[in-house]
Design an enzyme around this catalytic site. Structure first.
Site, mmCIF file in Angstrom:
data_model
loop_
_atom_site.group_PDB
_atom_site.id
_atom_site.type_symbol
_atom_site.label_atom_id
_atom_site.label_comp_id
_atom_site.label_asym_id
_atom_site.label_seq_id
_atom_site.Cartn_x
_atom_site.Cartn_y
_atom_site.Cartn_z
ATOM 1 N N LEU A 155 5.015 -8.542 5.321
ATOM 2 C CA LEU A 155 4.090 -7.994 4.020
ATOM 3 C C LEU A 155 2.464 -7.615 4.101
ATOM 4 O O LEU A 155 1.939 -9.035 4.246
ATOM 5 C CB LEU A 155 4.557 -8.753 2.729
ATOM 6 C CG LEU A 155 4.421 -9.903 2.296
ATOM 7 C CD1 LEU A 155 3.245 -10.123 2.235
ATOM 8 C CD2 LEU A 155 5.674 -10.398 1.477
ATOM 9 N N ASN A 220 0.007 -8.281 14.399
ATOM 10 C CA ASN A 220 -1.146 -8.993 13.308
ATOM 11 C C ASN A 220 -2.693 -8.548 14.394
ATOM 12 O O ASN A 220 -3.362 -8.971 14.213
ATOM 13 C CB ASN A 220 -1.364 -10.378 13.621
ATOM 14 C CG ASN A 220 -0.383 -9.878 11.692
ATOM 15 O OD1 ASN A 220 -0.350 -9.138 10.962
ATOM 16 N ND2 ASN A 220 -0.309 -11.169 10.571
ATOM 17 N N GLY A 265 -16.690 -2.549 9.109
ATOM 18 C CA GLY A 265 -17.498 -3.164 7.897
ATOM 19 C C GLY A 265 -17.903 -4.814 8.185
ATOM 20 O O GLY A 265 -17.889 -5.154 9.222
ATOM 21 N N CYS A 272 -4.000 -14.611 7.266
ATOM 22 C CA CYS A 272 -3.206 -14.046 8.313
ATOM 23 C C CYS A 272 -3.858 -13.690 9.888
ATOM 24 O O CYS A 272 -3.344 -14.543 11.049
ATOM 25 C CB CYS A 272 -2.291 -13.804 7.887
ATOM 26 S SG CYS A 272 -1.239 -13.619 6.544
ATOM 27 N N ARG A 346 -9.206 -17.545 1.649
ATOM 28 C CA ARG A 346 -9.504 -18.045 2.651
ATOM 29 C C ARG A 346 -9.444 -16.696 3.728
ATOM 30 O O ARG A 346 -8.831 -16.009 3.680
ATOM 31 C CB ARG A 346 -7.401 -18.161 3.286
ATOM 32 C CG ARG A 346 -6.718 -19.222 2.331
ATOM 33 C CD ARG A 346 -5.418 -19.604 2.289
ATOM 34 N NE ARG A 346 -4.469 -18.112 2.395
ATOM 35 C CZ ARG A 346 -3.337 -17.905 2.807
ATOM 36 N NH1 ARG A 346 -2.630 -18.729 3.251
ATOM 37 N NH2 ARG A 346 -3.342 -16.846 2.140
HETATM 38 C C1 UGA Z 1 -2.005 -8.656 7.233
HETATM 39 C C2 UGA Z 1 -0.752 -7.652 7.700
HETATM 40 O O1 UGA Z 1 -1.582 -6.420 7.495
HETATM 41 C C3 UGA Z 1 0.736 -7.460 7.152
HETATM 42 O O2 UGA Z 1 1.335 -6.413 7.852
HETATM 43 C C4 UGA Z 1 1.005 -8.723 8.111
HETATM 44 O O3 UGA Z 1 2.745 -9.148 7.121
HETATM 45 C C5 UGA Z 1 -0.137 -10.442 7.281
HETATM 46 O O4 UGA Z 1 -1.364 -10.166 7.435
HETATM 47 C C6 UGA Z 1 0.771 -11.468 7.883
HETATM 48 O O5 UGA Z 1 0.860 -11.972 8.523
HETATM 49 O O6 UGA Z 1 1.434 -12.365 6.331
HETATM 50 P P1 UGA Z 1 -3.131 -9.338 4.931
HETATM 51 O O7 UGA Z 1 -3.025 -10.031 5.247
HETATM 52 O O8 UGA Z 1 -1.859 -9.661 3.904
HETATM 53 O O9 UGA Z 1 -1.889 -8.505 5.941
HETATM 54 O O10 UGA Z 1 -3.788 -8.376 4.674
HETATM 55 P P2 UGA Z 1 -4.456 -6.551 5.555
HETATM 56 O O11 UGA Z 1 -4.172 -5.792 4.476
HETATM 57 O O12 UGA Z 1 -4.153 -6.791 6.946
HETATM 58 O O13 UGA Z 1 -6.116 -7.298 6.049
HETATM 59 C C7 UGA Z 1 -6.418 -7.936 6.715
HETATM 60 C C8 UGA Z 1 -8.232 -7.793 6.371
HETATM 61 O O14 UGA Z 1 -8.974 -7.392 7.518
HETATM 62 C C9 UGA Z 1 -9.255 -7.689 5.355
HETATM 63 O O15 UGA Z 1 -9.689 -8.330 5.594
HETATM 64 C C10 UGA Z 1 -9.340 -6.415 5.302
HETATM 65 O O16 UGA Z 1 -10.388 -6.825 4.214
HETATM 66 C C11 UGA Z 1 -9.986 -6.288 6.617
HETATM 67 N N1 UGA Z 1 -9.526 -5.058 7.078
HETATM 68 C C12 UGA Z 1 -8.513 -3.860 6.884
HETATM 69 C C13 UGA Z 1 -10.695 -3.905 7.871
HETATM 70 O O17 UGA Z 1 -11.680 -5.095 7.594
HETATM 71 N N2 UGA Z 1 -10.489 -2.670 7.701
HETATM 72 C C14 UGA Z 1 -9.369 -2.353 6.941
HETATM 73 O O18 UGA Z 1 -9.726 -0.564 8.520
HETATM 74 C C15 UGA Z 1 -8.606 -2.540 7.113
#
Ligand code: UGA
Length: 449
Positions: A155, A220, A265, A272, A346
């Site tokens: 998730l 991840n 960015g 995570c 975090r």
């Molecule tokens: C992440 C994974 O996407 C989930 O599949 C996983 O279950 C989860 O970790 C976990 O291990 O529990 P999450 O931490 O909610 O989910 O956040 P993401 O949507 O993956 O974003 C992570 C970071 O990457 C954010 O800071 C976001 O701003 C950044 N990001 C994301 C970018 O800088 N560029 C992108 O193109 C996408």
């Protein structure tokens, strides 16, 4: 058919899982050692911001299908126990801290014999180093009738309810995937819990414990690598005058690459990706294959460099030769959460940049629709302001570091009226540079001319 379920550890993952299982019609009890959290959940209050969560929490409580406890004795009759405990980064290194998971399994083992050998399933959802499930299975297998399945969770915060109720796939790790006779009953039991999800045609993959653990860690690591890849290209763009959003759009149209997770960015943060890639590296080193994942060190380093780059860019725009020239300058940071639609700070890039600017002597004001309480706890000295207009007033430089909808929609002409000097850094590449420049702003972004 409804199953009696427990979810042990009701942090982000566990609380959402518990409410989602109640939503599927099961009889669910959530357990946590944090009595305040348990009380809040029993009162129908979400301890974190997650769209849609509070509704399903309240629905479960009202229907009497969901409750929360601190007492393991309340779990004696449960047929399926989910382990949703956190596995944070160890304070003494890169590895995962399994202490909460181990303590929970020890407590659970004490109540399992109360079932008198009746079939009982324990399902691991926490993110763990490869090898953990097999060790736990040996401990739990000593209790008659108990089986373990490792069922990693994928998730995303901000989409947690949807991702739990409508996942892309379900992964079941079992002790021996070839031994159908031994695994059939346990797999059937978990299929019954997820029946409504499986009926929609969701893929369900059964594999060994180690493969299931590696699926989670690899997913991840891949996502983090994809983000750092485009951020490395962003550094190339900065050196050459190219626009990283053009590069990302064009390479993303190749469906072998795909457009998602190519947003350059200020990089990734959260509870995570950063800790999971470090734990994955530590795990590889423990297994004697450290060099296999050595590239993740670079992924982590690229990610860290983006935060520093924003600070340097801020100094440059304010005409300061070094960051020490930032002393007393009024900077407004839009966003504190690690990503929009979350109050989680975090390892948040936005918060780290704000803190670095403040350490350099700048007068930093930070705003965020949901994450200011968390930001104030983590960085007590930062000036926080809930109201966006108020936060912008008098700024000499604005930094957009978390792409909440309301910041993406800011009107450059109107915003110009609020600030002292119209200078902005778009740290998430979500604003239209031409529009802002035409409205008189000095506009900079990461990886864009
Ligand atoms: C992440 C994974 O996407 C989930 O599949 C996983 O279950 C989860 O970790 C976990 O291990 O529990 P999450 O931490 O909610 O989910 O956040 P993401 O949507 O993956 O974003 C992570 C970071 O990457 C954010 O800071 C976001 O701003 C950044 N990001 C994301 C970018 O800088 N560029 C992108 O193109 C996408």
């Amino acid at each position: 058919m409804s199953t009696t379920i427990s979810v042990i550890g009701v942090g982000y993952l566990g609380a959402v899982h518990a409410a989602s299982m109640a939503e599927l019609g099961h009889d669910v009890i959530g357990l946590d050692v944090d009595a305040d959290r348990v009380a809040a959940l029993n009162d129908g209050h979400a301890p974190f911001h997650e769209p849609g969560f509070e509704q399903i929490l309240r629905r479960g409580l009202q229907a009497d299908r969901l409750r929360f406890t601190t007492d393991y004795a309340d779990l004696a009759d449960v047929e399926v126990h989910f382990l949703g405990l956190g596995t944070p980064q160890r304070t003494d290194g890169n590895g995962a801290d399994l202490r909460y998971l181990r303590a929970a399994v020890d407590s659970l083992r004490e109540v399992l014999p109360a079932r008198g050998g009746a079939p009982t399933l324990v399902v691991g959802k926490s993110t763990v180093p490869v090898g953990t499930a097999r060790t736990l299975a040996e401990q739990l297998g000593a209790v008659e009738g108990v089986h373990l399945i490792w069922n990693p969770e994928f998730l995303r915060e901000g989409f947690a309810v949807k991702d739990t109720l409508a996942p892309d796939r379900l992964v079941y790790g079992v002790a021996d995937p070839e031994d159908h006779e031994a695994t059939e009953a346990a797999v059937g039991r978990l299929d019954a819990v997820y029946a409504q999800i499986l009926e929609r045609g969701t893929s369900r993959l059964v594999m060994g414990f180690e493969a299931a653990e590696l699926v989670k860690a690899s997913a991840n690591a891949f996502l983090a690598t994809k983000i750092s890849f485009i951020n490395a290209i962003s550094e190339m763009c900065e050196a050459t005058g190219a626009d990283v959003t053009d590069v990302a759009r064009a390479i993303g149209m190749d469906d072998r690459i795909g457009p998602k997770f190519l947003r350059a960015g200020v990089g990734f943060g959260g509870g995570c990706l950063p800790k999971d890639i470090r734990a994955f590296m530590a795990s590889a080193e423990d297994l004697g294959v450290g060099e296999s994942l050595a590239f993740l060190r670079e992924v982590d380093a690229i990610n860290g460099r983006r935060r520093i780059r924003v600070v340097e860019l801020a100094a440059e725009m304010l005409g300061a030769e070094t960051t020490s020239g930032l002393r007393g300058r009024r900077i407004t940071v839009l966003g504190a959460a690690f990503k929009p639609d979350s109050d989680d700070v975090r390892d948040s890039p936005a918060l780290e940049v704000a803190c670095r600017l403040r350490e350099a002597g700048a007068q930093v004001r930070i705003t965020d629709p949901e994450a200011l309480a968390g930001a104030a706890r983590r960085a007590p000295g930062l000036e926080t302001e809930q109201d966006t207009d108020q936060a912008l007033r008098g700024a000499e430089l604005v930094l957009l570091l978390t792409e909440w909808g309301q910041y993406k929609e800011l009107d450059p002409a109107r915003t110009r009226e609020l600030v002292e000097v119209p200078r902005i850094i778009d740290g998430r590449n979500v604003l239209e540079p031409r529009q802002w420049r035409e409205a008189g702003w000095e506009f900079r972004a990461l990886g864009r001319p």
